[in-house]
Write a protein that holds these residues in place. Structure first.
Motif, mmCIF file in Angstrom:
data_model
loop_
_atom_site.group_PDB
_atom_site.id
_atom_site.type_symbol
_atom_site.label_atom_id
_atom_site.label_comp_id
_atom_site.label_asym_id
_atom_site.label_seq_id
_atom_site.Cartn_x
_atom_site.Cartn_y
_atom_site.Cartn_z
ATOM 1 N N SER A 1 0.833 -1.200 0.000
ATOM 2 C CA SER A 1 0.000 0.000 0.000
ATOM 3 C C SER A 1 0.869 1.252 0.000
ATOM 4 O O SER A 1 2.088 1.182 0.171
ATOM 5 N N LEU A 2 0.214 2.375 -0.178
ATOM 6 C CA LEU A 2 0.866 3.630 0.152
ATOM 7 C C LEU A 2 1.202 3.581 1.634
ATOM 8 O O LEU A 2 0.534 2.882 2.402
ATOM 9 N N GLY A 3 2.183 4.327 2.052
ATOM 10 C CA GLY A 3 2.537 4.325 3.458
ATOM 11 C C GLY A 3 3.312 5.557 3.827
ATOM 12 O O GLY A 3 3.408 6.505 3.053
ATOM 13 N N PHE A 4 3.866 5.537 5.007
ATOM 14 C CA PHE A 4 4.667 6.637 5.507
ATOM 15 C C PHE A 4 6.128 6.236 5.425
ATOM 16 O O PHE A 4 6.498 5.110 5.749
ATOM 17 N N ASP A 5 7.006 7.183 5.015
ATOM 18 C CA ASP A 5 8.428 6.900 4.863
ATOM 19 C C ASP A 5 9.192 8.192 5.113
ATOM 20 O O ASP A 5 9.083 9.130 4.331
ATOM 21 N N ASP A 6 9.956 8.267 6.225
ATOM 22 C CA ASP A 6 10.724 9.475 6.493
ATOM 23 C C ASP A 6 11.903 9.151 7.403
ATOM 24 O O ASP A 6 11.888 8.153 8.124
ATOM 25 N N TYR A 7 12.900 10.021 7.362
ATOM 26 C CA TYR A 7 14.060 9.881 8.228
ATOM 27 C C TYR A 7 13.669 10.158 9.675
ATOM 28 O O TYR A 7 12.863 11.060 9.946
ATOM 29 N N LEU A 8 14.254 9.395 10.598
ATOM 30 C CA LEU A 8 13.973 9.612 12.019
ATOM 31 C C LEU A 8 14.300 11.039 12.429
ATOM 32 O O LEU A 8 13.551 11.657 13.193
ATOM 33 N N LYS A 9 15.389 11.591 11.915
ATOM 34 C CA LYS A 9 15.812 12.947 12.291
ATOM 35 C C LYS A 9 14.774 13.994 11.881
ATOM 36 O O LYS A 9 14.703 15.055 12.477
ATOM 37 N N ASN A 10 13.961 13.712 10.867
ATOM 38 C CA ASN A 10 12.907 14.642 10.454
ATOM 39 C C ASN A 10 11.642 14.501 11.301
ATOM 40 O O ASN A 10 10.805 15.395 11.318
ATOM 41 N N MET A 11 11.509 13.366 11.955
ATOM 42 C CA MET A 11 10.303 13.100 12.729
ATOM 43 C C MET A 11 10.380 13.701 14.132
ATOM 44 O O MET A 11 9.378 14.138 14.686
ATOM 45 N N LYS A 12 11.571 13.679 14.719
ATOM 46 C CA LYS A 12 11.786 14.231 16.054
ATOM 47 C C LYS A 12 13.284 14.471 16.182
ATOM 48 O O LYS A 12 14.083 13.641 15.766
ATOM 49 N N SER A 13 13.646 15.582 16.768
ATOM 50 C CA SER A 13 15.051 15.987 16.748
ATOM 51 C C SER A 13 15.980 15.054 17.519
ATOM 52 O O SER A 13 17.117 14.847 17.125
ATOM 53 N N ASP A 14 15.521 14.483 18.631
ATOM 54 C CA ASP A 14 16.402 13.600 19.395
ATOM 55 C C ASP A 14 15.597 12.758 20.375
ATOM 56 O O ASP A 14 14.419 12.996 20.597
ATOM 57 N N GLY A 15 16.268 11.771 20.931
ATOM 58 C CA GLY A 15 15.667 10.990 22.002
ATOM 59 C C GLY A 15 14.536 10.065 21.598
ATOM 60 O O GLY A 15 13.672 9.761 22.403
ATOM 61 N N ILE A 16 14.526 9.581 20.372
ATOM 62 C CA ILE A 16 13.474 8.653 19.954
ATOM 63 C C ILE A 16 13.771 7.280 20.549
ATOM 64 O O ILE A 16 14.861 6.742 20.376
ATOM 65 N N THR A 17 12.802 6.727 21.271
ATOM 66 C CA THR A 17 12.978 5.392 21.841
ATOM 67 C C THR A 17 12.062 4.367 21.189
ATOM 68 O O THR A 17 12.415 3.201 21.094
ATOM 69 N N ASN B 1 9.402 3.450 8.140
ATOM 70 C CA ASN B 1 8.265 3.420 7.220
ATOM 71 C C ASN B 1 7.243 2.397 7.689
ATOM 72 O O ASN B 1 7.553 1.455 8.414
ATOM 73 N N THR B 2 6.006 2.658 7.294
ATOM 74 C CA THR B 2 4.909 1.754 7.603
ATOM 75 C C THR B 2 4.010 1.645 6.380
ATOM 76 O O THR B 2 3.848 2.617 5.623
ATOM 77 N N TYR B 3 3.452 0.451 6.192
ATOM 78 C CA TYR B 3 2.623 0.173 5.026
ATOM 79 C C TYR B 3 1.848 -1.113 5.281
ATOM 80 O O TYR B 3 2.127 -1.858 6.225
ATOM 81 N N LEU B 4 0.905 -1.404 4.402
ATOM 82 C CA LEU B 4 0.139 -2.644 4.445
ATOM 83 C C LEU B 4 0.677 -3.564 3.355
ATOM 84 O O LEU B 4 0.994 -3.116 2.251
#
Length: 172
Positions: free
Chosen positions: A67-83, A151-154
């Motif tokens: 399917s269509l989905g979401f695809d992006d760099y972690l650094k663009n999603m949140k500046s730091d501290g992603i767990t 990224n996430t998709y079906l």
């Protein structure tokens, strides 16, 4: 008097530190397939047949297994501290049981993901032709490089017909 002032100072400093050290709020990203800016690159799976919200959804079938989905760099999603990243979408399947899977991947785009989670809808959806919210979670390794993406998709390995809409990604 000095003791009272000292205790008042200590309490004030403790209050200031607890007020300033609140954890960072999670970043929430949402999109209906109708608002696909930044949500995937293949428009072949767009469908007007069924939608959870709006007019469009992404359809998988014998022609489009992804399917269509979401695809992006972690650094663009949140500046730091992603767990971790929690992901969800509304899914409609036409047959039960189904081999359809909601996938969440952390990786650099090669065929060897750093972390892969597949949520089998057969364990979550008991009735065909009803929209159901399916959720998953992927743990983000520490010290990810700048080229790491989520990224996430079906997906369906058996080329079954299913629809997906209203993705939500919560970055913590």
């Amino acid at each position: 008097m000095k003791k009272s002032f000292f205790y008042l100072s200590v309490v004030s400093v403790m209050f200031i530190f607890t007020s300033c050290s609140t954890p960072q709020e999670p970043v929430v990203l949402k999109s209906s397939i109708d608002k696909i800016d930044g949500w995937g690159i293949s428009y072949n799976s767009l469908s007007e047949n069924k939608a959870h919200s709006g007019k469009l959804s992404s359809k998988i079938d014998s022609v489009n297994q992804y399917s269509l989905g979401f695809d992006d760099y972690l650094k663009n999603m949140k500046s730091d501290g992603i767990t971790k990243i929690r992901f969800s979408a509304y899914i409609l399947i036409e047959t039960v049981p189904s081999s359809v899977t909601l996938v969440g991947v952390i990786g650099d785009g090669t065929n060897k993901p750093i972390s892969w989670v597949g949520v089998a809808v057969k364990d979550k959806i008991q009735k065909p032709n009803e929209w159901t919210r399916i959720e998953g979670e992927v743990i983000v390794p520490e010290n990810c490089a700048d080229n790491i993406k989520f990224n996430t998709y079906l997906y369906s390995c058996n080329k079954e017909v299913a629809y997906v809409d209203d993705f939500e990604i919560i970055v913590e």
